[in-house]
Design a protein around this motif. Structure first.
Motif, PDB file in Angstrom:
ATOM      1  N   ASP A  34       0.859  -1.178   0.000  1.00  0.00           N
ATOM      2  CA  ASP A  34       0.000   0.000   0.000  1.00  0.00           C
ATOM      3  C   ASP A  34       0.892   1.223   0.000  1.00  0.00           C
ATOM      4  N   CYS A  35       0.392   2.290  -0.604  1.00  0.00           N
ATOM      5  CA  CYS A  35       1.206   3.496  -0.737  1.00  0.00           C
ATOM      6  C   CYS A  35       0.321   4.689  -1.070  1.00  0.00           C
ATOM      7  N   SER A  36       0.958   5.863  -1.075  1.00  0.00           N
ATOM      8  CA  SER A  36       0.268   7.075  -1.524  1.00  0.00           C
ATOM      9  C   SER A  36       0.415   7.179  -3.040  1.00  0.00           C
ATOM     10  N   GLY A  37      -0.198   8.176  -3.619  1.00  0.00           N
ATOM     11  CA  GLY A  37      -0.168   8.351  -5.062  1.00  0.00           C
ATOM     12  C   GLY A  37       1.216   8.546  -5.647  1.00  0.00           C
ATOM     13  N   ARG A  38       2.082   9.248  -4.936  1.00  0.00           N
ATOM     14  CA  ARG A  38       3.426   9.533  -5.458  1.00  0.00           C
ATOM     15  C   ARG A  38       4.239   8.261  -5.701  1.00  0.00           C
ATOM     16  N   GLU A  39       4.003   7.220  -4.899  1.00  0.00           N
ATOM     17  CA  GLU A  39       4.764   5.977  -5.019  1.00  0.00           C
ATOM     18  C   GLU A  39       4.042   4.926  -5.841  1.00  0.00           C
ATOM     19  N   ALA A  40       2.862   5.225  -6.339  1.00  0.00           N
ATOM     20  CA  ALA A  40       1.979   4.205  -6.907  1.00  0.00           C
ATOM     21  C   ALA A  40       2.526   3.502  -8.141  1.00  0.00           C
ATOM     22  N   VAL A  41       3.043   4.239  -9.100  1.00  0.00           N
ATOM     23  CA  VAL A  41       3.512   3.616 -10.341  1.00  0.00           C
ATOM     24  C   VAL A  41       4.707   2.709 -10.046  1.00  0.00           C
ATOM     25  N   ARG A  42       5.651   3.200  -9.259  1.00  0.00           N
ATOM     26  CA  ARG A  42       6.806   2.383  -8.886  1.00  0.00           C
ATOM     27  C   ARG A  42       6.360   1.147  -8.119  1.00  0.00           C
ATOM     28  N   SER A  43       5.451   1.324  -7.161  1.00  0.00           N
ATOM     29  CA  SER A  43       4.962   0.190  -6.368  1.00  0.00           C
ATOM     30  C   SER A  43       4.221  -0.822  -7.223  1.00  0.00           C
ATOM     31  N   VAL A  61      -1.002  13.708  -5.841  1.00  0.00           N
ATOM     32  CA  VAL A  61      -1.121  13.445  -7.276  1.00  0.00           C
ATOM     33  C   VAL A  61      -2.491  12.803  -7.478  1.00  0.00           C
ATOM     34  N   ASP A  62      -3.226  13.250  -8.468  1.00  0.00           N
ATOM     35  CA  ASP A  62      -4.582  12.736  -8.634  1.00  0.00           C
ATOM     36  C   ASP A  62      -4.569  11.333  -9.246  1.00  0.00           C
ATOM     37  N   GLY A  63      -5.642  10.608  -9.025  1.00  0.00           N
ATOM     38  CA  GLY A  63      -5.756   9.233  -9.483  1.00  0.00           C
ATOM     39  C   GLY A  63      -5.673   9.060 -10.987  1.00  0.00           C
ATOM     40  N   ILE A  64      -6.149  10.023 -11.754  1.00  0.00           N
ATOM     41  CA  ILE A  64      -6.089   9.930 -13.218  1.00  0.00           C
ATOM     42  C   ILE A  64      -4.633   9.953 -13.690  1.00  0.00           C
ATOM     43  N   THR A  65      -3.819  10.807 -13.086  1.00  0.00           N
ATOM     44  CA  THR A  65      -2.393  10.862 -13.422  1.00  0.00           C
ATOM     45  C   THR A  65      -1.719   9.539 -13.084  1.00  0.00           C
ATOM     46  N   VAL A  66      -2.034   8.988 -11.919  1.00  0.00           N
ATOM     47  CA  VAL A  66      -1.480   7.697 -11.514  1.00  0.00           C
ATOM     48  C   VAL A  66      -1.934   6.610 -12.491  1.00  0.00           C
ATOM     49  N   ALA A  78      -4.727  -4.599 -13.613  1.00  0.00           N
ATOM     50  CA  ALA A  78      -6.073  -4.039 -13.668  1.00  0.00           C
ATOM     51  C   ALA A  78      -6.161  -2.955 -12.595  1.00  0.00           C
ATOM     52  N   VAL A  79      -6.974  -1.945 -12.840  1.00  0.00           N
ATOM     53  CA  VAL A  79      -7.119  -0.845 -11.881  1.00  0.00           C
ATOM     54  C   VAL A  79      -8.594  -0.670 -11.548  1.00  0.00           C
ATOM     55  N   VAL A  80      -8.879  -0.601 -10.244  1.00  0.00           N
ATOM     56  CA  VAL A  80     -10.218  -0.290  -9.758  1.00  0.00           C
ATOM     57  C   VAL A  80     -10.132   1.077  -9.108  1.00  0.00           C
ATOM     58  N   MET A  81     -10.858   2.046  -9.660  1.00  0.00           N
ATOM     59  CA  MET A  81     -10.858   3.402  -9.106  1.00  0.00           C
ATOM     60  C   MET A  81     -11.876   3.465  -7.977  1.00  0.00           C
ATOM     61  N   MET A  82     -11.519   4.170  -6.922  1.00  0.00           N
ATOM     62  CA  MET A  82     -12.427   4.348  -5.792  1.00  0.00           C
ATOM     63  C   MET A  82     -12.282   5.774  -5.292  1.00  0.00           C
ATOM     64  N   THR A  83     -13.302   6.259  -4.643  1.00  0.00           N
ATOM     65  CA  THR A  83     -13.230   7.581  -4.033  1.00  0.00           C
ATOM     66  C   THR A  83     -14.353   7.714  -3.020  1.00  0.00           C
TER      67      THR A  83
END
Length: 92
Positions: A34-43, A61-66, A78-83
């Motif tokens: 688990d991580c924040s948006g800034r680390e998401a792509v690397r993670s 960083v917003d979810g669309i950018t990630v 696969a990506v599941v968007m949530m908010t």
């Protein structure tokens, strides 16, 4: 078994989602990080997650950018968007 990466800017939310996924009723799911948006792509790349649970609204960083960064990976998960919203948006 399906591996899951949780991405949210709030550590408490990440912990709650992790606890839910690790409950016995979801024995076929495994949290790989688990991580924040800034680390998401690397993670996402390093964890090899099958699925990313991705918060749409994050301050760093917003979810669309990630999502765009994740989709550029050689083998994107696969990506599941949530908010969640702080106000009640449903009116009768």
């Amino acid at each position: 078994m399906t591996s899951v990466l949780i991405v949210d800017d709030e550590s408490l939310v990440r912990s709650a989602i992790r606890a839910m996924i690790q409950s016995p009723e979801y024995a076929d799911l495994r949290v790989v990080g688990d991580c924040s948006g800034r680390e998401a792509v690397r993670s996402a790349r390093e964890s090899g997650a099958d699925v990313v649970l991705l918060d749409l609204r994050m301050p760093d960083v917003d979810g669309i950018t990630v999502l765009r960064g994740i989709r550029r990976l050689a083998e994107p998960p696969a990506v599941v968007m949530m908010t969640r919203f702080a106000t009640d948006i449903w009116k009768d």
